[in-house]
Design an enzyme around this catalytic site. Structure first.
Site, PDB file in Angstrom:
ATOM      1  N   ARG A   1      -7.565  -9.995   4.719  1.00 10.61           N
ATOM      2  CA  ARG A   1      -7.288 -10.362   6.355  1.00 10.61           C
ATOM      3  C   ARG A   1      -8.303 -11.254   6.660  1.00 10.61           C
ATOM      4  O   ARG A   1      -9.462 -11.076   6.191  1.00 10.61           O
ATOM      5  CB  ARG A   1      -7.214  -8.899   7.121  1.00 10.61           C
ATOM      6  CG  ARG A   1      -6.279  -7.963   6.625  1.00 10.61           C
ATOM      7  CD  ARG A   1      -6.325  -6.751   7.327  1.00 10.61           C
ATOM      8  NE  ARG A   1      -5.737  -5.581   7.005  1.00 10.61           N
ATOM      9  CZ  ARG A   1      -5.467  -4.460   7.273  1.00 10.61           C
ATOM     10  NH1 ARG A   1      -6.279  -3.934   8.140  1.00 10.61           N
ATOM     11  NH2 ARG A   1      -4.809  -3.485   6.812  1.00 10.61           N
TER      12      ARG A   1
ATOM     13  N   HIS B   1       1.832   5.990   1.721  1.00 10.16           N
ATOM     14  CA  HIS B   1       2.690   6.025   2.794  1.00 10.16           C
ATOM     15  C   HIS B   1       3.563   7.130   2.240  1.00 10.16           C
ATOM     16  O   HIS B   1       3.883   7.538   1.304  1.00 10.16           O
ATOM     17  CB  HIS B   1       3.503   4.883   2.585  1.00 10.16           C
ATOM     18  CG  HIS B   1       2.820   3.582   3.171  1.00 10.16           C
ATOM     19  ND1 HIS B   1       2.264   2.794   2.230  1.00 10.16           N
ATOM     20  CD2 HIS B   1       2.590   3.084   4.397  1.00 10.16           C
ATOM     21  CE1 HIS B   1       1.697   1.767   2.844  1.00 10.16           C
ATOM     22  NE2 HIS B   1       1.764   1.911   4.047  1.00 10.16           N
TER      23      HIS B   1
ATOM     24  N   HIS C   1       1.659   6.021   7.594  1.00 13.61           N
ATOM     25  CA  HIS C   1       0.739   5.407   6.955  1.00 13.61           C
ATOM     26  C   HIS C   1      -0.445   6.083   6.784  1.00 13.61           C
ATOM     27  O   HIS C   1      -0.620   6.609   7.982  1.00 13.61           O
ATOM     28  CB  HIS C   1       0.470   3.884   7.536  1.00 13.61           C
ATOM     29  CG  HIS C   1       1.393   3.021   7.961  1.00 13.61           C
ATOM     30  ND1 HIS C   1       1.953   1.840   7.151  1.00 13.61           N
ATOM     31  CD2 HIS C   1       2.450   3.052   8.703  1.00 13.61           C
ATOM     32  CE1 HIS C   1       2.769   1.150   7.932  1.00 13.61           C
ATOM     33  NE2 HIS C   1       3.081   1.825   8.491  1.00 13.61           N
TER      34      HIS C   1
HETATM   35 ZN   LIG Z   1       0.935   0.882   5.657  1.00 10.06          ZN
END
Ligand SMILES: [Zn+2]
Ligand SMILES: [Zn+2]
Length: 598
Positions: A323, A345, A473
């Site tokens: 990122r 997940h 998540h």
């Molecule tokens: Zn995720």
């Protein structure tokens, strides 16, 4: 849940804000030609940015503090007035930074510190005056300076700061100060600062040879795990993987890049692109480095027809993501550009969701406790206002309720941040308090009503019809990099025995003891302990000091007496001398410590 006053409305905030005015007055008394920029309160204190004719010295700071105390003594009252833009510019003539801020206020959309305002707030130009000093400001302050204890603040340091954070603009001198309600609180804070400095993971990372970063050759925000740091990470991951497998998770792996179609479908190219790097081109197709693992796990889910009998599915991956972060905010292991999340997940039948949230929250706390964290604070973020949220409001309420009920059942303190959720679902963040009382955010449990829609995910229900699964998540440690930084600082580098790269060092008093030490080391290694023998030519006391500096849990010292009786003399890294022990007794102690994760 607790009902804390927001920081911006607290007395400490007012004290800190007022002191930044007082500091600016003191600095201008010393440098009448000085220019003042902005001076907001911050966490634990305040700062003010100055443009001064010469660099400030530590003596200057003392002098400024003294002047500030004198100003406080007079218990001046703050007086507010509103001005028109033209009037304000005349008043601040000779203060170019203030003029620029006034122009910003005039144009609207920013406050007196140049920070963006919500569109609905009308621009008001106001000043606050105490004694001889009047500053562009919208408050709040203490009513009078007598409310500030003159021995409960301290100026900490001077740092360079660019005007408006722009490296192409003027470089200013920023004075940082800290302020508290009482001198005792200040002393406590200064002690914590000192402790924090000793525990700084960048410093310990070097001393213990755990990791490195190299902005020049490797690139900013990229981390190299050295053998000892790598071993700790391996041990942490190995423990977590076993726990995941024992708790109904599947371990999966996904690629580091994916086609633009994937990121268009997931929506990342729409709402997350500024955190993603430029694409690479393969066979005239654009591929992006993954900023998240989710879309891959969804593709795996969709790879087969799913029935309610298959759910819940729990896909876990130590997934390395990339990122973009501005170079100015990169910080050791805590803020990086490439990191590995302990990501998972959960895909769940909607009516089984409350049980699943209970499960994931308890699993999360179990993992955090295993690393020695026991002091938690949770934050529940709910549906954003103003129609920004996707998904059915009823689903939101249901999910929020499940999260809150799970928190209650787990018995951990929590605060609610109303409207603070992401547009795609409510979430719980869990912060831990470390050994010196600092709060760190580690775990997140996040609902997602968006992606199952975007990817048209389904499962076949008991009624034989397709239904949409719920998706959650979650990351427990967060990222391995950041978690390692927190772990280093929490333990000050003195990791629990199970995570220590070297668990014991054998220290021969003379060369004639080396052979026996090697033999004991081999016995202990065969039992599964990580052992070193210090065969160097240093004196024993130096070897002990070195082992303590390396934070090795056990030192086993061997001289003639120990060698004759097949014993070792046991010392701990905190200096405790436990005297002679049979090798087998030591072995048992070590394994007990490992088993209890102490
Ligand atoms: Zn995720
Ligand atoms: Zn102010």
């Amino acid at each position: 849940m607790s009902n804390k006053v927001p920081y911006e409305e607290s007395q400490l905030y007012k004290i800190r804000h007022s002191l930044s005015h007082v500091m600016a007055q003191a600095v201008l008394e010393m440098f009448p030609e000085g220019k003042i920029a902005i001076g907001p309160p911050i966490e634990d204190g305040f700062y003010y940015d100055f443009d001064l004719p010469r660099p400030l010295t530590p003596e200057d700071l003392k002098n400024i503090e003294k002047r500030m105390r004198n100003i406080l003594k007079k218990k001046h009252v703050f007086q507010r007035r509103e001005l028109g833009a033209a009037e304000a510019k005349t008043f601040f003539a000779g203060q170019p930074y203030k003029i620029e801020l006034i122009e910003g206020l005039e144009a609207g959309g920013v406050d007196e510190n140049g920070e963006p305002l919500s569109a609905s707030e009308p621009p008001v130009i106001s000043t606050y005056k105490h004694d001889t000093f009047e500053d562009l400001c919208k408050g709040p302050h203490v009513d009078n300076l007598g409310e500030i204890h003159p021995r409960a603040f301290k100026l900490l340091k001077v740092a360079g700061a660019y005007w408006r954070g722009d490296e192409h603009r003027e470089q200013l001198q920023r004075i940082y100060g800290t302020a508290w309600a009482t001198p005792e609180e200040l002393a406590k804070y200064l002690h914590r600062l000192e402790e924090a400095e000793k525990r700084d993971h960048r410093k310990l990372g070097k001393e213990l040879d755990l990791f490195s970063t190299d902005a020049d050759m490797l690139g900013g925000g990229l981390v190299q795990w050295h053998p000892k740091g790598g071993l700790i990470r391996h041990l942490a991951e190995e423990f977590c993987r076993k726990e995941h497998l024992a708790n109904g998770y599947d371990l999966v792996y996904s690629p580091h890049i994916g086609k633009s179609t994937l990121w268009e479908t997931s929506g990342h190219l729409g709402f997350y692109q500024e955190s993603m790097y430029a694409p690479l081109v393969i066979d005239e197709q654009e591929y992006y480095l993954k900023p998240m693992n989710c879309p891959f796990h969804i593709l795996m889910y969709k790879n087969d027809l799913r029935s309610y009998r298959d759910l819940p599915l729990r896909y876990a991956e130590w997934g390395t993501v990339y990122r973009y972060e501005r170079s100015g905010v990169l910080h050791g292991l805590l803020r990086v550009r490439g990191f590995t999340q302990d990501d998972a997940h959960h895909f769940v039948q909607p009516d089984k969701m409350p049980e699943e949230i209970d499960f994931v929250l308890n699993f999360c706390l179990h993992i955090l406790r295993s690393f020695g964290f026991t002091d938690f604070q949770a934050y529940l973020s709910t549906r954003p206002k103003g129609g920004k949220a996707v998904g059915d409001p009823e689903q939101w309420s249901e999910a929020e309720l499940a999260l809150e009920e799970a928190l209650k059942r787990a018995g951990i303190p929590y605060d609610i941040d109303p409207g603070g959720g992401a547009f795609y679902g409510p979430k719980i963040d869990i912060k831990i308090n470390d050994a010196i009382g600092r709060e760190w955010q580690l775990s997140t449990i996040q609902f997602d009503f968006n992606m199952p829609e975007r990817f048209d995910m389904t499962f076949i229900g008991e009624d034989g019809q397709p239904h949409r699964p719920y998706m959650v998540h979650r990351a427990l440690l967060g990222s391995m990099e950041r978690f390692f930084g927190v772990l280093i600082e929490h333990y000050g580098g003195a990791f629990p025995v199970w995570l220590s790269p070297v668990q014991a060092v054998l220290i021969p008093i003379a060369d004639r003891h080396i052979a026996y030490c090697e033999e004991v080391a081999n016995r202990l290694r065969a039992a599964g302990l990580r052992i070193e023998v210090d065969t160097g030519s240093d004196r024993m006391s130096n070897k002990i000091r070195l082992a303590q500096k390396q934070k090795i849990p056990y030192m086993l010292i061997v001289g003639d007496k120990e060698q004759e009786k097949d014993k070792v003399s046991l010392r701990l890294r905190d200096g405790q001398d436990l005297g002679p022990k049979d090798v087998a007794t030591f072995e048992m102690m070590a394994f007990e410590a490992i088993a209890s994760k102490a």
